[in-house]
Scaffold this active site. Structure first.
Site, short mmCIF file in Angstrom:
data_model
loop_
_atom_site.label_atom_id
_atom_site.label_comp_id
_atom_site.label_asym_id
_atom_site.label_seq_id
_atom_site.Cartn_x
_atom_site.Cartn_y
_atom_site.Cartn_z
N LYS A 1 -15.21 -28.89 -2.81
CA LYS A 1 -15.47 -27.44 -2.89
C LYS A 1 -15.80 -27.06 -4.33
CE LYS A 1 -13.42 -25.18 0.93
NZ LYS A 1 -13.68 -23.85 1.35
N ASP B 1 -5.52 1.57 4.06
CA ASP B 1 -4.57 0.44 4.16
C ASP B 1 -4.34 -0.07 5.58
OD1 ASP B 1 -4.19 0.57 1.45
OD2 ASP B 1 -2.43 1.86 1.58
N MET C 1 -6.21 -3.80 -2.44
CA MET C 1 -5.15 -2.84 -2.17
C MET C 1 -4.30 -3.28 -0.97
SD MET C 1 -6.65 0.92 -2.94
CE MET C 1 -6.76 1.49 -4.66
N ARG D 1 -16.07 21.30 14.55
CA ARG D 1 -17.10 21.50 15.59
C ARG D 1 -16.48 21.54 16.99
NH1 ARG D 1 -22.24 19.56 13.21
NH2 ARG D 1 -22.42 20.95 11.41
N THR E 1 -6.25 6.39 6.21
CA THR E 1 -5.88 5.63 5.01
C THR E 1 -6.59 4.30 5.06
OG1 THR E 1 -4.09 4.46 3.87
CG2 THR E 1 -3.75 4.87 6.20
N GLY F 1 -3.86 9.47 -0.21
CA GLY F 1 -5.07 8.83 -0.75
C GLY F 1 -6.27 9.16 0.11
N ARG G 1 -0.08 -2.21 -0.62
CA ARG G 1 1.26 -2.32 -1.21
C ARG G 1 2.23 -2.89 -0.19
NH1 ARG G 1 1.91 3.57 -2.92
NH2 ARG G 1 0.10 3.58 -1.58
N ASP H 1 -2.09 0.83 7.62
CA ASP H 1 -0.66 0.50 7.73
C ASP H 1 0.14 1.54 8.52
OD1 ASP H 1 -0.91 2.57 5.94
OD2 ASP H 1 0.42 1.74 4.43
N ALA I 1 -15.46 16.80 12.91
CA ALA I 1 -15.24 16.77 14.36
C ALA I 1 -14.25 17.85 14.78
CB ALA I 1 -14.75 15.38 14.78
N ARG J 1 -18.29 -14.79 -5.47
CA ARG J 1 -18.45 -16.16 -5.00
C ARG J 1 -19.65 -16.85 -5.69
NH1 ARG J 1 -17.32 -19.26 -0.60
NH2 ARG J 1 -16.19 -17.61 0.43
N ARG K 1 -1.27 14.82 -4.25
CA ARG K 1 0.10 14.33 -4.06
C ARG K 1 0.98 15.53 -4.37
NH1 ARG K 1 -0.77 9.05 -2.03
NH2 ARG K 1 -2.47 8.15 -3.20
N GLY L 1 -14.66 -15.91 3.67
CA GLY L 1 -14.47 -17.37 3.62
C GLY L 1 -13.55 -17.78 2.49
N ASP M 1 1.10 7.44 5.85
CA ASP M 1 2.46 7.63 6.37
C ASP M 1 3.22 8.73 5.64
OD1 ASP M 1 2.59 6.02 4.16
OD2 ASP M 1 4.28 4.83 4.90
N GLY M 2 2.95 8.92 4.35
CA GLY M 2 3.58 10.03 3.62
C GLY M 2 3.16 11.36 4.23
P1 ATP Z 1 -1.81 6.73 1.42
O1 ATP Z 1 -1.09 5.76 2.30
O2 ATP Z 1 -3.28 6.63 1.55
O3 ATP Z 1 -1.33 6.77 0.01
P2 ATP Z 1 -0.08 8.89 2.23
O4 ATP Z 1 -0.28 10.02 3.17
O5 ATP Z 1 0.97 7.88 2.59
O6 ATP Z 1 -1.49 8.22 2.02
P3 ATP Z 1 1.60 10.00 0.13
O7 ATP Z 1 1.27 10.36 -1.28
O8 ATP Z 1 2.72 9.07 0.38
O9 ATP Z 1 0.24 9.48 0.77
O10 ATP Z 1 1.93 11.35 0.94
C1 ATP Z 1 1.00 12.44 0.91
C2 ATP Z 1 1.74 13.73 0.83
O11 ATP Z 1 2.56 13.92 1.99
C3 ATP Z 1 2.71 13.87 -0.33
O12 ATP Z 1 2.06 14.19 -1.54
C4 ATP Z 1 3.60 15.01 0.16
O13 ATP Z 1 2.96 16.26 -0.01
C5 ATP Z 1 3.69 14.71 1.65
N1 ATP Z 1 4.93 13.95 1.92
C6 ATP Z 1 5.23 12.67 1.59
N2 ATP Z 1 6.48 12.34 1.95
C7 ATP Z 1 7.01 13.44 2.53
C8 ATP Z 1 8.29 13.74 3.13
N3 ATP Z 1 9.28 12.85 3.19
N4 ATP Z 1 8.47 14.98 3.66
C9 ATP Z 1 7.49 15.90 3.61
N5 ATP Z 1 6.27 15.68 3.06
C10 ATP Z 1 6.03 14.46 2.53
#
Ligand code: ATP
Length: 321
Positions: free
Chosen positions: A213, A127, A169, A25, A125, A11, A171, A129, A22, A154, A72, A185, A103-104
């Site tokens: 309230k 999130d 957002m 450069r 991201t 995302g 998850r 997270d 950064a 509000r 994705r 608040g 994390d993906g």
């Molecule tokens: P956000 O948390 O903002 O959604 P994200 O990086 O977690 O961001 P994902 O769609 O989960 O978003 O992952 C981004 C891309 O990372 C995926 O489309 C894929 O190309 C790659 N990816 C995800 N999981 C794996 C995995 N297990 N191994 C290798 N590549 C991965």
């Protein structure tokens, strides 16, 4: 190492452009040639790669989204895709890679690391997270966007003496809900990391009304349930409860990054280049307290866990009645 590359993945988050800027450069400042990869891991595999000049990143620090685009691309979870990606990098003579994402995206970076390619993760991201950092790029902008929206709601909630459920957002992580709930608040905050009961939520709404309230705002992280579902459960609990649901959705993602996100992104980008310059890969950068740090990315993904600051949850209970 002479050539490094950067990609943005998952995302989009405000501040990703500032991080790319950064890296370009600082990379050039340190004597590297810096390449940009379009469309995340999809562009890595297809070879959608170009050299970036300092001018290519002019006027990008204040722009939301990512000018390198994101995608994705689940195929990158397969070894075949990862090997193709490394082949492309080698074809361009690139010896180090920075991956900006959630994390993906870190999993993609780990895959490259395990295949021996020096890779540095940068947490981007909204999130917030990601383990190994207190804050991710984009979180600060997102919570300010959400706050502005809740402030507007509000006004209407007060004028009509209504209960508003605002679905934000998150998850798996309640950070956006926690920070915006306190900042606006809100009377109640529901996050995936903390139990809730409909009875308690309903009782708190009643207590607020009895205390005079005029409005009730409930900030709900999407990972708990949808806003519509919460509205239905409250109504099933007590048919006098009529709530209005607002789902903020993707408006939370865009917009010009705040000063904080621009600075954080610049610090992270610069640190990523420093690490590659020192021959350090297989790591992710982060900020803990006010120190920019780095950690082993494999360890982060296998053993790290992001936890929101649950003191904030308790704090809201103490100041929102
Ligand atoms: P956000 O948390 O903002 O959604 P994200 O990086 O977690 O961001 P994902 O769609 O989960 O978003 O992952 C981004 C891309 O990372 C995926 O489309 C894929 O190309 C790659 N990816 C995800 N999981 C794996 C995995 N297990 N191994 C290798 N590549 C991965």
């Amino acid at each position: 190492m002479k050539r490094i590359a950067v990609l943005t993945s998952g995302g989009d988050a405000p501040g990703m452009n500032a991080a790319v800027r950064a890296i370009v450069r600082k990379g050039i400042y340190e004597g590297f040639e810096v390449y940009g990869i379009n469309y995340g891991f999809a562009g890595l595999v297809s070879g959608d790669i170009r050299k970036l000049t300092p001018k290519d990143v002019s006027d990008t620090i204040g722009r939301g989204g990512t000018f390198l685009y994101s995608a994705r691309f689940p195929e990158f979870a397969q070894r075949e895709g990862q090997e193709k990606g490394i082949e492309q990098l080698k074809k361009f003579g690139i010896e180090g890679l920075v991956v900006i994402g959630g994390d993906g995206s870190y999993r993609g970076a780990v895959a490259l690391t395990k295949l021996g390619f020096p890779t540095v993760g940068v947490p981007g991201t909204i999130d917030n997270d990601i383990p190994g950092t207190d804050y991710t790029i984009g979180f600060d902008t997102a919570i300010n966007t959400v706050l502005e929206a809740i402030d507007r709601l509000r006004d209407t909630a007060t004028s009509h003496v209504r209960t508003f459920i605002v679905e934000v957002m998150g998850r798996n992580a309640g950070d956006i809900a926690l920070w915006t709930g306190i900042g606006s608040g809100a009377e109640q905050i529901l996050i995936p990391e903390h139990d809730y009961s409909i009875e308690n939520v309903a009782n708190e709404i009643k207590r607020g009304r009895e205390n005079g309230k005029k409005h009730t705002i409930i900030v709900l992280a999407e990972g708990v349930m949808s806003g519509d579902e919460l509205a239905r459960k409250l109504w099933e609990h007590d048919e006098d409860f009529h709530t209005r649901v607002t789902v903020l959705g993707h408006v939370q993602r865009g917009g010009s990054p705040t000063a904080r996100d621009r600075v954080l992104a610049s610090q992270f980008g610069s640190k990523a280049v420093d690490l590659l310059k020192d021959g350090i890969g297989g790591v992710a950068v982060g900020i803990i307290g006010d120190k920019v740090i780095y950690s082993d990315i494999v360890d982060l993904l296998e053993n790290g866990k992001h936890l929101p600051n649950l003191d904030l949850y308790q704090l809201n209970k103490e100041i929102s009645f």
